[in-house]
Write a protein that holds these residues in place. Structure first.
Motif, PDB file in Angstrom:
ATOM      1  N   ARG A  91      45.736   5.712 -15.637  1.00 32.82           N
ATOM      2  CA  ARG A  91      46.245   6.882 -15.335  1.00 32.82           C
ATOM      3  C   ARG A  91      46.605   7.731 -16.620  1.00 32.82           C
ATOM      4  NH1 ARG A  91      49.475   9.612 -11.537  1.00 32.82           N
ATOM      5  NH2 ARG A  91      48.185   8.727 -10.185  1.00 32.82           N
ATOM      6  N   LYS A 152      43.278  19.427 -11.052  1.00 31.47           N
ATOM      7  CA  LYS A 152      44.169  18.133 -10.790  1.00 31.47           C
ATOM      8  C   LYS A 152      45.555  18.065 -11.537  1.00 31.47           C
ATOM      9  CE  LYS A 152      43.065  12.960  -9.918  1.00 31.47           C
ATOM     10  NZ  LYS A 152      43.793  13.134  -8.890  1.00 31.47           N
ATOM     11  N   TYR A 156      51.882  17.794  -7.112  1.00 32.71           N
ATOM     12  CA  TYR A 156      51.272  17.238  -5.830  1.00 32.71           C
ATOM     13  C   TYR A 156      51.854  17.323  -4.886  1.00 32.71           C
ATOM     14  CZ  TYR A 156      46.704  15.410  -6.722  1.00 32.71           C
ATOM     15  OH  TYR A 156      45.137  15.334  -6.912  1.00 32.71           O
ATOM     16  N   ALA A 186      41.581  14.587   2.521  1.00 36.24           N
ATOM     17  CA  ALA A 186      42.675  13.794   2.896  1.00 36.24           C
ATOM     18  C   ALA A 186      43.759  14.139   1.691  1.00 36.24           C
ATOM     19  CB  ALA A 186      42.360  12.417   2.965  1.00 36.24           C
ATOM     20  N   ASN A 190      38.684  12.607  -0.712  1.00 36.23           N
ATOM     21  CA  ASN A 190      37.890  13.242   0.072  1.00 36.23           C
ATOM     22  C   ASN A 190      37.290  12.651   1.411  1.00 36.23           C
ATOM     23  OD1 ASN A 190      36.973  13.955  -3.063  1.00 36.23           O
ATOM     24  ND2 ASN A 190      36.801  15.715  -2.025  1.00 36.23           N
ATOM     25  N   THR A 213      34.304   9.980  -6.905  1.00 38.29           N
ATOM     26  CA  THR A 213      33.704   9.142  -5.877  1.00 38.29           C
ATOM     27  C   THR A 213      32.737   9.910  -4.927  1.00 38.29           C
ATOM     28  OG1 THR A 213      36.110   8.234  -5.947  1.00 38.29           O
ATOM     29  CG2 THR A 213      34.314   7.267  -4.704  1.00 38.29           C
ATOM     30  N   ARG A 214      33.208  11.058  -4.725  1.00 32.79           N
ATOM     31  CA  ARG A 214      32.558  12.106  -3.649  1.00 32.79           C
ATOM     32  C   ARG A 214      31.077  12.326  -4.487  1.00 32.79           C
ATOM     33  NH1 ARG A 214      31.398  17.563  -3.695  1.00 32.79           N
ATOM     34  NH2 ARG A 214      31.282  18.761  -1.655  1.00 32.79           N
ATOM     35  N   THR A 247      36.667   9.176   0.749  1.00 32.53           N
ATOM     36  CA  THR A 247      36.257   8.404  -0.887  1.00 32.53           C
ATOM     37  C   THR A 247      37.178   8.828  -1.645  1.00 32.53           C
ATOM     38  OG1 THR A 247      34.973  10.498  -1.310  1.00 32.53           O
ATOM     39  CG2 THR A 247      33.695   8.638  -0.063  1.00 32.53           C
TER      40      THR A 247
END
Ligand code: PXG
Length: 291
Positions: A91, A152, A156, A186, A190, A213-214, A247
């Motif tokens: 992180r 990002k 959140y 989500a 993704n 990851t997408r 993902t």
């Protein structure tokens, strides 16, 4: 992990010493950006891509990261080494830094940086074998013209409220729609559908995070000769898909077994989802920056 070592503003400190000011605007206003990165067998997966997104997020909110990308990459690897971590989760957080009360970032002369390297708990393995039941959150995804969800950021709460909706609905994940009823993503993953042998995922202009990851899954699909379309879709397309999967760095590739009580396909992970998960688990050990 009491003997955990944390990178904090140029130093490596113990977990007990890893403290930031209550006047850091990350704490006061959620002002900052972050990345979540995976380490597989001593290789950092797609470090360059994560750093590029971090720098883009920071640029979009006019936050100067007080080190070079090369120094950041080195700090990520060194934090993993100091924790003797081979498989885990990194992180990376950049905060606006310490400043007096008030929204203006000009109150904060220097951004803060910290890096945590830890283990991550994925969804229980049974969900990878059986698929994950999910629901649609009543919480809409932030519209890109309010605050781009592609940043990002340390804000959140839009996702956290949707996650609370999921938990209240007794599931682990929720789909988020935009104001027009199109599926965006989500809460921390993704989303992909499989229909008649093709993959469909929401285009980034709709507002999903451009997931690392997408991107990897889209490349894998192309290698496998599977057509990928980036197109908006509604819940009707989700309910009637042959397969659906999520993902993310934490989730990897996970099949969705049902959405809002509607079974997806036969309710088990489909052939294309399983193939992509297998290929994904292969490439993460083959690729990456050696720590
Ligand atoms: N959408 C959102 C809103 C996310 O936060 C993804 C999609 C997937 O992107 P990547 O690049 O990971 O494929 C994310 C990623 C955490 C955690 O600690 C969150 C994410 C990633 C890793 C850990 O909750 N979000």
């Amino acid at each position: 992990m009491s003997d955990q070592i944390i990178y904090l503003d140029g130093r490596y400190v113990t977990r007990a010493e890893a403290k930031i000011s209550v006047f850091d605007h990350a704490v006061l206003y959620g002002d900052g950006v972050f990345e979540g990165i995976r380490l597989y067998g001593g290789n950092v997966f797609r470090l360059e891509e994560h750093l590029e997104r971090l720098w883009d997020s920071a640029h979009a909110i006019m936050l100067d990261i007080p080190m070079s990308r090369q120094e950041m990459a080195e700090a990520v690897c060194e934090t993993c080494r100091r924790n003797e971590l081979k498989d885990g989760y990194v992180r990376l957080v950049v905060t606006r830094g310490e400043g007096d009360l008030g929204l203006s970032p000009n109150l904060c002369p220097k951004a803060g940086v910290f890096i945590i390297a830890a283990k991550i708990r994925l969804y229980p393995e049974e969900y990878y074998e059986n698929g994950l039941p999910i629901i649609t959150a009543p919480t809409r995804r932030l519209p890109p013209d309010a605050f781009s969800p592609r940043i990002k950021s340390l804000n959140y709460l839009n996702n956290i409220v949707a996650k609370i909706n999921a938990i209240n609905g007794k599931v682990l994940e929720a789909l988020m729609l935009n104001q027009d009823g199109f599926v965006v993503e989500a809460t921390g993953d993704n989303v992909f559908l499989v229909k008649k042998g093709e993959l469909i995922t929401p285009p980034t202009w709709l507002g999903p995070l451009k997931g690392v990851t997408r991107d990897a899954v889209m490349e894998l699909a192309a290698d496998e000769g599977i057509m990928v379309r980036e197109e908006p879709f509604t819940l009707y397309e989700v309910y009637t898909a042959d397969e659906a999967f999520l993902t993310g760095t934490a989730a990897e590739v996970i099949a969705v077994s049902s959405v809002d009580g509607r079974r997806i396909g036969d309710g088990k992970p489909g052939a294309i989802t399983r193939r992509l998960l297998t290929r994904f688990r292969e490439i993460v050990t083959e690729q990456g920056v050696r720590i």
